[in-house]
Design an enzyme around this catalytic site. Structure first.
Site, PDB file in Angstrom:
ATOM      1  N   HIS A  21     -31.087   2.199   4.048  1.00  0.00           N
ATOM      2  CA  HIS A  21     -30.086   3.182   4.459  1.00  0.00           C
ATOM      3  C   HIS A  21     -29.542   2.844   5.854  1.00  0.00           C
ATOM      4  CE1 HIS A  21     -28.399   7.279   5.208  1.00  0.00           C
ATOM      5  NE2 HIS A  21     -28.808   7.010   6.455  1.00  0.00           N
ATOM      6  N   GLU A  22     -30.451   2.561   6.796  1.00  0.00           N
ATOM      7  CA  GLU A  22     -30.024   2.218   8.161  1.00  0.00           C
ATOM      8  C   GLU A  22     -29.235   0.914   8.169  1.00  0.00           C
ATOM      9  OE1 GLU A  22     -30.228   4.318  10.472  1.00  0.00           O
ATOM     10  OE2 GLU A  22     -31.496   5.711   9.361  1.00  0.00           O
ATOM     11  N   HIS A  79     -25.623   1.456   7.416  1.00  0.00           N
ATOM     12  CA  HIS A  79     -24.806   1.815   8.578  1.00  0.00           C
ATOM     13  C   HIS A  79     -24.335   0.559   9.308  1.00  0.00           C
ATOM     14  CE1 HIS A  79     -25.260   6.099   8.323  1.00  0.00           C
ATOM     15  NE2 HIS A  79     -26.577   6.063   8.436  1.00  0.00           N
ATOM     16  N   GLU A 122     -23.092   8.940   6.015  1.00  0.00           N
ATOM     17  CA  GLU A 122     -24.481   9.017   5.554  1.00  0.00           C
ATOM     18  C   GLU A 122     -24.560   8.888   4.030  1.00  0.00           C
ATOM     19  OE1 GLU A 122     -27.070   8.964   7.405  1.00  0.00           O
ATOM     20  OE2 GLU A 122     -26.021   9.182   9.321  1.00  0.00           O
TER      21      GLU A 122
END
Length: 434
Positions: free
Chosen positions: A278-279, A282, A358
């Site tokens: 997930h990070e 970004h 997100e």
């Protein structure tokens, strides 16, 4: 007139607090839609009865405090101006020295200390609340230490910003906002560059991930995502909180992927890898840089509006609020008041963009990992650890939530083929069903 304005401000604040109290505690928002009841997104399926009760109670109190705390700051700034406190602090600071920088330092120190003392009860209650509900594990002394560090870090940065800002206002009362914004660009980039290596270590200890096997897996994942990462950092948060978190910070060569040790202790490797993916989403989608661009655009609009409002306000009410000229540093609480209101008003827009990013990062993690079960259980554990409200009322979502509510996140990542299965019920719930 000053007395009348003060009474009106207090009455308005009181009515606002009562309205928000009714909305948060009695409007009946935040219920689980019938279509999602009994699914893995339904908190009944993964939280115990006690956790559900505490989550609902804690979330309502925190939401209420959020909507009260910011307008309370506005009221404090308003009264500091109305009662002539700001003008008095300016006189005190200018009478002690002829050096402008020291005059600014004296004024800002006195103002910052006053605001800190006035708002301390609210800050302490937030700490007490978090400790009472088992979120915070931080000792009072450690909490106070962080508060003192915050005070001095903010004071140092504020002194630089305000000194430059009021120098620009003196040079050009019409275009200072534009020059200030132009200086905001390199300053923002500089702060983001040094934050991981200078500012963050003031609060916690950061060190390379101790679990080398897990680090190898994370770096392998980074290689798949074409991310040039050499280290993953962990931070000792267990002595301060039971909550879980991971994040990407910094820019350029100071970029860091950081894991809280609470996350390492309570999530499985697959769940941690999903969080890391997930990070990385970004990073791959350059959300940090889009965030910087968005912040700079909002800053431009905000500074322009602030300049317009300040000029009109001082022209009409300058005598009442003891502000002779915008270029006097005694007008600084007015600057804070206006910018804080504008920032609060922009929250729905900036939060919407953040929630979209997100969601994109969640989808990226699913595409990279292809492990929906780990995604679901990771989000469920995050919910439990922070006693999060999975489906907040609309205003709360708009103004507070930089991430999609967990009901939406779990629903989006869940394997719909397994959707109506029992889910990870707690032992207490299993016994109640027997």
């Amino acid at each position: 007139m000053a007395k009348k304005m003060g009474i009106v401000a207090l009455l308005f604040f009181g009515v606002y607090v009562l309205c928000m109290y009714w909305y948060i505690f009695h409007s009946g928002g935040g219920k689980i839609p019938s279509a999602l009841q009994g699914t893995v997104a339904d908190p009944v399926m993964f939280m115990s009865g006690k956790e559900l009760f505490l989550s609902g109670e804690y979330s309502k109190i925190r939401n209420f405090l959020f909507f009260v705390a910011t307008p309370l700051e506005w009221l404090v700034y308003f009264m500091i101006l109305l009662l002539g406190v700001s003008r008095y602090l300016e006189k005190v600071s200018t009478s002690q020295t002829k050096w402008k920088l020291l005059q600014n330092a004296g004024y800002l120190f006195l103002l910052s200390l006053l605001v800190y003392v006035v708002l301390f009860p609210m800050d302490y209650y937030r700490y007490y609340l978090s400790k009472s509900y088992g979120i915070s594990t931080q000792a009072f002394g450690s909490w106070m230490k962080d508060g003192v560090i915050d005070f001095w870090v903010n004071f140092g940065m504020t002194l630089i910003i305000v000194t430059v800002l009021y120098w620009l206002i003196k040079k050009s009362e019409k275009r200072w906002w534009l020059y200030a914004w132009l200086l905001t660009i390199p300053f923002t980039m500089f702060v983001m560059f040094i934050q991981p290596v200078v500012i963050d270590p003031l609060y916690n200890d950061f060190y390379p991930l101790k679990n080398k096997e897990l680090e190898t897996k994370i770096l392998s994942l980074a290689t798949q995502a074409h991310i040039p990462a050499e280290h993953v950092y962990e931070v000792n948060m267990a002595e301060k909180t039971n909550a879980l978190n991971a994040y990407v910070t910094g820019i350029g060569s100071n970029s860091r992927i950081v894991l809280w040790d609470t996350t390492l202790n309570r999530l499985t490797d697959n769940e941690i890898l999903f969080i890391m993916a997930h990070e990385m989403g970004h990073y791959v989608e350059k959300h940090i840089y889009f965030g910087i661009a968005g912040y700079l655009l909002l800053s431009l609009a905000g500074l322009w509006l602030t300049a317009k409002i300040m000029r009109r306000f001082v022209t009409r009410y300058g005598q009442v609020f003891k502000i002779n000229k915008i270029s006097n540093i005694s007008s600084y609480p007015l600057f804070l008041l206006i910018t804080s209101i504008l920032l609060f008003a922009s929250n729905p827009v900036s939060n919407y963009v953040s929630r979209y990013q997100e969601s994109r990062a969640d989808q990226y993690a699913i595409d990279l990992m292809n492990d929906r079960e780990a995604a679901v259980t990771a989000f469920q554990k995050l919910t439990i650890s922070g006693l999060s409200e999975v489906n907040p009322p609309l205003l709360v979502k708009w103004f507070r939530y930089t991430h999609p509510p967990m009901l939406e996140r779990i629903n989006n990542v869940a394997d719909k083929g397994e959707y109506k299965q029992e889910g990870p019920l707690k032992e207490e719930q299993k016994k109640n069903k027997k």
